[in-house]
Enzyme design. Sequence first.
Site, PDB file in Angstrom:
ATOM      1  N   ASP A  86      80.215  28.963 -10.715  1.00 56.63           N
ATOM      2  CA  ASP A  86      81.657  29.204 -10.621  1.00 56.63           C
ATOM      3  C   ASP A  86      82.084  29.711  -9.237  1.00 56.63           C
ATOM      4  O   ASP A  86      81.353  30.467  -8.599  1.00 56.63           O
ATOM      5  CB  ASP A  86      82.026  30.235 -11.703  1.00 56.63           C
ATOM      6  N   GLU A 138      84.541  20.765 -10.678  1.00 52.84           N
ATOM      7  CA  GLU A 138      85.887  21.334 -10.831  1.00 52.84           C
ATOM      8  C   GLU A 138      86.404  21.853  -9.490  1.00 52.84           C
ATOM      9  O   GLU A 138      85.658  22.418  -8.705  1.00 52.84           O
ATOM     10  CB  GLU A 138      85.866  22.488 -11.855  1.00 52.84           C
TER      11      GLU A 138
END
Length: 397
Positions: free
Chosen positions: A79, A190
């Site tokens: 992330d 992402e």
Amino acid sequence: MRLPAPISLASSFGFGDRLGLATPGHIAAVKGTGLTPIFAQQSVRENARTGRTPQQVMDDAKRAVEAAKWDEPWGADADHLKTVDNLPAFVEAGYTFFTVDPGAYVDNAADTDPLSVLQEKVASPESPYGKGRDWNELSAVYLKQNSDKAFGAFDSVTLHRAAVKYGRAIQHVAGMYHRLSQLKETFDFEISVDETDTPTTPLEHYFISNELTRSGVRFTSLAPRFIGRFEKGVDYIGDLAALDAEMARHAAVTAHFGTYKLSLHSGSDKFSVYPLMVKHWGGRLHIKTAGTSYLEALRTLAATEPALFERIWALGLERYPTDRATYHVSAEVGKVPSGLALPALLDDFYAREILHVTFGSALMQFGTEIKSALVKHMDDYNANLQKHFRKHLDLLK
Ligand code: ZN
């Protein structure tokens, strides 16, 4: 054992776990919901604060997956990656979902710059559109569009603004993507601009997606910065009706492409927002949570080891003014209602934000004690996690 794998456009839910003990509770909560879970999910910043490596985070998740005999798809999210140097450790540890945060390259001033300044910035050597030929090409792509799109159409000002605000960020994301493609064959990818100072308009969202697509970046999710405030561990702060309309427009952009899903970060405790996501994003959404599992750990300690909890709380009050710096939070120490009994403190807005952002300090000082106390009270911790996440997941049915 089932290994993590790319999950593409299936609806998914990220369960960040800063302590390495929450996955059993996450498994109990997500079972039977039809959502694909991300059990390992940690940002570079979180790893720095918890003193864990990408490999340790992965190993903790895998151990729980194996023990629970979880045999359905799951993913592992590296992330908020900021530079190409962040990539190898996550690739080697077997992560399957890579979230690139180009926030450092987003020009927030573009939102208020007058056209003359935007034109100067577009023409500057740092701009990817600095050569006149590139700008002419960009104008040809975006200004000829008709205006019947649900998310609007560009004029010269909004195109300049989008190009200045996100141009270098898009270039950075493309660089990260191409580097990752050399290291790994298949992965979820992402783009997150959720931590920038200014919201991403639906038109800017379109610009980002279209420019990335034009540069060959194949991505599976995108996290815009939405209007209002998505603070850590508390419900949405802002105008829900305005958010409702904005989410519909963002959904129109994703429908236009059909190749990726929308992603909501800081998704913990956004109970008023989930129904809107279901309404507009339907069966294609991704949500990330992290700190709320830590808060459930503290709820467990408040009930079972109150003396330890009191020390964590005292440290949190002391550290909050410093530790809040890199987070979007608005709580103030002076606003915590006095005399709150212990479990109720864990439901207070101010106390939640204070405890949420001071986790690094708490783990540095009491990490070993916190973890051994939780191991001792694992059943309570699992039950608290299951209950808390069911409240989230039930809204996504
Ligand atoms: Zn984020």
